[in-house]
Design a protein around this motif. Sequence first.
Motif, mmCIF file in Angstrom:
data_model
loop_
_atom_site.group_PDB
_atom_site.id
_atom_site.type_symbol
_atom_site.label_atom_id
_atom_site.label_comp_id
_atom_site.label_asym_id
_atom_site.label_seq_id
_atom_site.Cartn_x
_atom_site.Cartn_y
_atom_site.Cartn_z
ATOM 1 N N ILE A 13 0.844 -1.194 0.000
ATOM 2 C CA ILE A 13 0.000 0.000 0.000
ATOM 3 C C ILE A 13 0.882 1.248 0.000
ATOM 4 O O ILE A 13 1.748 1.403 0.861
ATOM 5 N N ASP A 14 0.642 2.129 -0.958
ATOM 6 C CA ASP A 14 1.340 3.417 -0.998
ATOM 7 C C ASP A 14 0.595 4.483 -0.198
ATOM 8 O O ASP A 14 1.203 5.277 0.522
ATOM 9 N N ARG A 15 -0.736 4.527 -0.353
ATOM 10 C CA ARG A 15 -1.538 5.575 0.289
ATOM 11 C C ARG A 15 -2.857 5.003 0.782
ATOM 12 O O ARG A 15 -3.414 4.088 0.176
ATOM 13 N N ILE A 16 -3.329 5.579 1.897
ATOM 14 C CA ILE A 16 -4.666 5.281 2.402
ATOM 15 C C ILE A 16 -5.379 6.608 2.597
ATOM 16 O O ILE A 16 -4.878 7.489 3.300
ATOM 17 N N VAL A 17 -6.536 6.755 1.986
ATOM 18 C CA VAL A 17 -7.349 7.963 2.125
ATOM 19 C C VAL A 17 -8.694 7.561 2.705
ATOM 20 O O VAL A 17 -9.353 6.656 2.179
ATOM 21 N N ASP A 18 -9.112 8.208 3.798
ATOM 22 C CA ASP A 18 -10.401 7.845 4.393
ATOM 23 C C ASP A 18 -11.535 8.605 3.716
ATOM 24 O O ASP A 18 -11.323 9.373 2.772
ATOM 25 N N SER A 19 -12.759 8.385 4.198
ATOM 26 C CA SER A 19 -13.938 8.942 3.535
ATOM 27 C C SER A 19 -13.992 10.459 3.600
ATOM 28 O O SER A 19 -14.716 11.091 2.834
ATOM 29 N N THR A 20 -13.214 11.058 4.504
ATOM 30 C CA THR A 20 -13.189 12.522 4.604
ATOM 31 C C THR A 20 -12.110 13.141 3.718
ATOM 32 O O THR A 20 -11.997 14.360 3.646
ATOM 33 N N GLY A 21 -11.304 12.296 3.093
ATOM 34 C CA GLY A 21 -10.200 12.787 2.282
ATOM 35 C C GLY A 21 -8.894 12.894 3.038
ATOM 36 O O GLY A 21 -7.876 13.296 2.472
ATOM 37 N N ALA A 22 -8.910 12.506 4.317
ATOM 38 C CA ALA A 22 -7.692 12.574 5.133
ATOM 39 C C ALA A 22 -6.763 11.416 4.797
ATOM 40 O O ALA A 22 -7.207 10.293 4.544
ATOM 41 N N GLU A 23 -5.479 11.692 4.808
ATOM 42 C CA GLU A 23 -4.470 10.675 4.545
ATOM 43 C C GLU A 23 -4.140 9.933 5.843
ATOM 44 O O GLU A 23 -3.904 10.555 6.881
ATOM 45 N N LEU A 24 -4.128 8.608 5.781
ATOM 46 C CA LEU A 24 -3.747 7.776 6.916
ATOM 47 C C LEU A 24 -2.400 7.128 6.627
ATOM 48 O O LEU A 24 -2.014 6.952 5.475
ATOM 49 N N GLN A 25 -1.700 6.755 7.678
ATOM 50 C CA GLN A 25 -0.367 6.173 7.517
ATOM 51 C C GLN A 25 -0.478 4.711 7.117
ATOM 52 O O GLN A 25 -1.016 3.894 7.850
ATOM 53 N N PRO A 26 0.027 4.325 5.949
ATOM 54 C CA PRO A 26 0.015 2.908 5.575
ATOM 55 C C PRO A 26 1.154 2.170 6.266
ATOM 56 O O PRO A 26 2.069 2.800 6.815
ATOM 57 N N PRO A 27 1.132 0.842 6.271
ATOM 58 C CA PRO A 27 2.260 0.084 6.836
ATOM 59 C C PRO A 27 3.559 0.470 6.152
ATOM 60 O O PRO A 27 3.604 0.685 4.935
ATOM 61 N N GLN A 28 4.607 0.559 6.932
ATOM 62 C CA GLN A 28 5.893 1.036 6.432
ATOM 63 C C GLN A 28 6.862 -0.114 6.137
ATOM 64 O O GLN A 28 6.795 -1.175 6.760
ATOM 65 N N ALA A 29 7.764 0.125 5.189
ATOM 66 C CA ALA A 29 8.730 -0.895 4.797
ATOM 67 C C ALA A 29 9.853 -1.045 5.815
ATOM 68 O O ALA A 29 10.475 -2.105 5.900
#
Length: 770
Positions: free
Chosen positions: A566-582
């Motif tokens: 996963i590169d990006r996670i965007v919630d229903s409000t348009g806010a960016e969430l932190q995806p799992p890191q390498a």
Amino acid sequence: MPDTSSRFMSAAKPWLKLLGASVVAGVLVTALAVPAVSLTSASVSRSVGLFEDLPSTLDIGALAQKSEIYSTNTDGTNTLLATVFDQNRQEVGWDEIAPAVKDAVVSTEDPRFYQHNGVDLTSTLRAALRNVTSGGVESGASTITMQYVKNILVQRAEALDNESDREKAYAEATDTSLDRKLSEMRLAIGLEKKYSKDQILLGYLNIANFGGSVYGIEAAANYYYGTTAAQLTVAQAASLIATVNEPNGLRIDDPDNIEANKARRDVDVLASMLKHHTITQAQYEEAVATPVTPVITEPSTGCQTAANGAAYFCDYVTWIVKNDPTFGATADERWSNFKTGGFQIYTTLNSALQANANETMTEYVPASSDELDLGSTIVTVEPGTGRILAMAQNKTYVAGDSTDPGSTSLNYNTDQGYGGSTGFQVGSTYKVFTLAEWLKQGHTLNERVNGNPQTFKRANFTNTCADVSGPDYSPSNDSGERPGTISVQTALTDSVNNAFFAMAQKLDLCQIRNDAQAMGVHRADGADLGSDLADVIGTQTIAPLTMAAAYAGIAANGVYCKPIAIDRIVDSTGAELQPPQAGCAQALDPKIAATLAYAMKGPLQSGTATASNPRDDIEHIGKTGTTDNEKDTWMIGASTKAATAVWVGNVSGDVSMTDVETNGYAGYSVRHRIWKSVMTANDEVLPGAADFPDPDDTLVYGSGSSSGSGSNSDSPTDSPTTTPTPTPTPTAPGIVPAPNPTSTPPAGGDGTDGRGGDDNSGVVPGIGGN
């Protein structure tokens, strides 16, 4: 129709205006719900008191929305892989809904919507009188606001994780009792104080059920008519609004409902729109004359709909969600939140590379075979980032259990805890970790070891992790070869088993295990990674993704990155969430990694992997692997841009791959065809692959050596028992013509030139699993 509610309120005394509709609603609802009881002053008083004590505020909360998973195109754009939902809904704004939809629902469901305060007193009184006359409850006089309240309560109930709590809350939200009706009215009046009419109508259109799992006007327009809510015609809008009071009975994806839907559309909805002047006579006549003709457009629901064989990667993403605390405290909560949370997941999957991997797999390996329980995987990881670029499997993905041998829910590429299998023995691909430890301890590629079959006494081995006691150990080489004393480079190039045991005798088996772990290697079943003597040549069961990531670490000059999807996670409000890191880290000293990579050119240029070499002017490193009885065959390698692991073998059982064909190709050598095709595409799609760094001269030749002395001792003509002629520079291993990969390989080995081999025969047969 005259606006009686407005006249009533304007004529009322000031104190009644302050109380609003609350007191009157309390009286009228008693008549509505209990028509047979006379309205004494005492009953009115009790109703009013009960009504005023009810909660008057309602938290609307977020609506359940579908979550979407995307792949990444080479140009940076995205392609939808799959949609996951409990409720197919996409919230839209006021301007994204056609006026005909708003006019249709108001005209039909609540003509005085813009005049009342949440409870339509005129309609309520009329309904109460009808109920008194009939002796039952035939009409509830629910306004749009009251219907919105009910839908909110139902949504809240359906969002509960606990089944018994969910059922109880749903029953309370849909109960026809006096208490529920009073509460609904009270909350409706409260909503009217907090939100504008347009906000309430918009909320209702986004929350309403339109049959089955279709919720909200946008999803309804998409599903039933293949269009958007903004583009609905008058006839289409009326047809959809006709379903809201009986969603499953009037849904138009059932041909048996078409006639009934049209009747309600024409008689109730369109007629009401004409009556209330929201459409003209001409629009009415045109709409009535229009047949109900649905254009059913199925949503991309679940991972099984993912294109280009990406279903298993999609499934892997869902398991990441289930394991990632970003989405909730427990696995059940995380999955529930994901299915209802309206997330947009932008993944690392490269659409072009995935398409090629899927086409390659389909060409060379069938989904099933009459000869064995056949399985095959392809997975590509980007060095330096851990991003998974492609993931393919020969099976057809199914969400549950399947008796079809060509289908499974198991992802053979991944760990058991992420929807995968228990892994497969990796064979001689594991030898690179012994070589890494060999170089760390100051040994060289030019050093010579005995590669002949021999008996090893366990007491002569060091293992600071575990006991090494046990019987003497007599592993064999492929086809019983006796190569004599050979260089370590030749041992790797030709994959000579006994040479690696001779090397391991000078090392700590525990440290070999630790080097593998530093590169992310672990068992797919979650058990501890072993450090037994047999593990030197790969008897541990490991997932292909794990091995691809480890080789990516070597290709990245020793920087290991945990594989990420996963590169990006965007919630229903348009806010960016932190995806799992390498969590990238320097796991191997750069000079060790560079020398190891240099040595790993040998198998591709003149050894067991020559049939895999793309020969496209891009440098590649790699290693083959087979297991007991050739039940598992591997090819793993990398450029500086992509690392790919290919496995072809037995999902269960131990049928030799030398005895079978897959789509007309020799089963034992088909891994080479697959890897070559995949890496050629990787080289084309991912431009800019660099040459690997030069090796450390000391680790090639030994201390005191320079680039003008020593030998890399890996030429295919090098006599195994004579001292090789020195070469002026540490060049890459010599190149010999690749054999025809469709020819029958010699027994054991890697199906190339027959020198050395990967076979683990004589090495604890039967270890492994799937």
